[in-house]
Write a protein that holds these residues in place. Structure first.
Motif, short mmCIF file in Angstrom:
data_model
loop_
_atom_site.label_atom_id
_atom_site.label_comp_id
_atom_site.label_asym_id
_atom_site.label_seq_id
_atom_site.Cartn_x
_atom_site.Cartn_y
_atom_site.Cartn_z
N TYR A 108 0.83 -1.21 0.00
CA TYR A 108 0.00 0.00 0.00
C TYR A 108 0.87 1.27 0.00
CZ TYR A 108 -2.75 3.72 2.31
OH TYR A 108 -3.33 4.91 2.66
N LYS A 109 1.90 1.29 0.84
CA LYS A 109 2.80 2.44 0.90
C LYS A 109 3.56 2.63 -0.41
CE LYS A 109 5.03 1.41 4.69
NZ LYS A 109 6.00 1.58 5.81
N MET A 110 3.94 1.52 -1.05
CA MET A 110 4.63 1.60 -2.33
C MET A 110 3.73 2.24 -3.38
SD MET A 110 5.90 -1.45 -4.85
CE MET A 110 4.18 -1.68 -5.35
N LEU A 111 2.45 1.83 -3.43
CA LEU A 111 1.51 2.40 -4.40
C LEU A 111 1.35 3.90 -4.18
CD1 LEU A 111 -1.31 -0.34 -4.44
CD2 LEU A 111 0.44 0.08 -6.19
N ASN A 114 4.44 5.79 -5.33
CA ASN A 114 4.56 5.85 -6.79
C ASN A 114 3.46 6.67 -7.45
OD1 ASN A 114 6.83 4.24 -6.58
ND2 ASN A 114 5.75 2.34 -7.07
N GLY A 115 2.59 7.26 -6.63
CA GLY A 115 1.56 8.13 -7.17
C GLY A 115 0.35 7.42 -7.73
N GLY A 116 0.23 6.11 -7.48
CA GLY A 116 -0.92 5.38 -7.98
C GLY A 116 -2.10 5.48 -7.04
N ASN A 117 -3.21 4.92 -7.46
CA ASN A 117 -4.42 4.88 -6.63
C ASN A 117 -4.46 3.53 -5.93
OD1 ASN A 117 -6.89 4.94 -5.42
ND2 ASN A 117 -8.07 4.86 -7.33
N PRO A 122 -5.76 -3.90 -5.39
CA PRO A 122 -5.70 -4.69 -4.15
C PRO A 122 -4.49 -5.63 -4.13
CG PRO A 122 -7.90 -4.72 -5.08
CD PRO A 122 -7.02 -4.13 -6.12
N TYR A 123 -4.03 -5.91 -2.94
CA TYR A 123 -2.93 -6.86 -2.77
C TYR A 123 -3.37 -8.23 -3.28
CZ TYR A 123 1.02 -9.11 -0.37
OH TYR A 123 2.17 -9.81 -0.07
N LYS A 124 -2.44 -8.98 -3.82
CA LYS A 124 -2.75 -10.29 -4.41
C LYS A 124 -3.52 -11.18 -3.43
CE LYS A 124 -0.54 -14.27 -6.62
NZ LYS A 124 0.75 -14.88 -7.02
#
Length: 214
Positions: A108-111, A114-117, A122-124
């Motif tokens: 979640y923190k990586m997303l 990286n500026g994503g939503n 969702p996580y795998k």
């Protein structure tokens, strides 16, 4: 071995044998890592996320069913007879459940970084509903979670050194040796980089010298 690989091995040879010596308080032998990994597989398949923080918060009947599914594939020596063995499995479940949630949070923190939503990815293996619940009810608003997260960051930063055993416990790694090494000798192997032919951290060298002189 993970998931299907464990299933195939069980079909071929029967339940995988895993001893948990009382002296070690950890699985040992060639199937030790597979057991730990498979506990994680069963937890991710059946353990709930909403309204909970820890493995101990899960309903006892569900925890028992998860462990029974693990025992369908692994023969855990003296599980029924030895309370310490059962406590060891419980500890592994606690850590696997915690690790699953921690990996989700890191993703979640990586997303976000990286500026994503984050909501759109969702996580795998996690449903959209569970994923949004983790975002809204835990990571954004839960003060208890935020406090614990900050404490964990401080704890990790204060670790004196890392080791080179990967996900295996020291007990499991030592048990795979043809001859069980003396702990002082094994200590040198665990924080030693074969690639660099040097200590991962020279604090380890100092500790090794200290152990030799005991």
């Amino acid at each position: 071995m993970r998931g299907k690989a464990v299933e195939k091995m069980v079909q071929k040879t029967g339940k995988l044998q895993v001893p948990i010596p009382t002296s070690e308080r950890a699985p040992v032998g060639e199937n030790a890592t597979s057991l730990v990994n498979h506990i994680g597989v069963e937890i991710r398949a059946a353990a709930p996320l909403q309204g909970l923080m820890y493995w101990d918060d899960i309903d006892d009947s569900l925890k028992k069913s998860i462990i029974l599914r693990v025992r369908d594939k692994f023969e855990i020596t003296n599980y029924d007879e030895d309370e310490l063995v059962r406590q060891t499995i419980t500890k592994i479940c606690q850590l696997r459940y915690k690790d699953w949630r921690s990996r989700m949070y890191a993703y979640y923190k990586m997303l976000r970084k990286n500026g994503g939503n984050p909501r759109s990815k969702p996580y795998k293996g996690v449903s959209q509903e569970d994923w949004e619940n983790m975002i809204d009810r835990v990571w954004i608003t839960n003060k208890k979670f935020k406090k614990r997260s900050e404490q964990n960051i401080v704890a990790r930063s204060s670790l004196p050194w890392n080791h080179s055993c990967g996900s295996k416990s020291f007990a499991a790694t030592m048990s795979t040796k043809a001859e069980i090494p003396h702990f002082v000798d094994f200590f040198k192997e665990s924080p030693w980089s074969q690639k660099k032919n040097d200590w991962l951290d020279h604090k380890c060298m100092e500790k090794h010298v200290e152990l030799e002189n005991l």
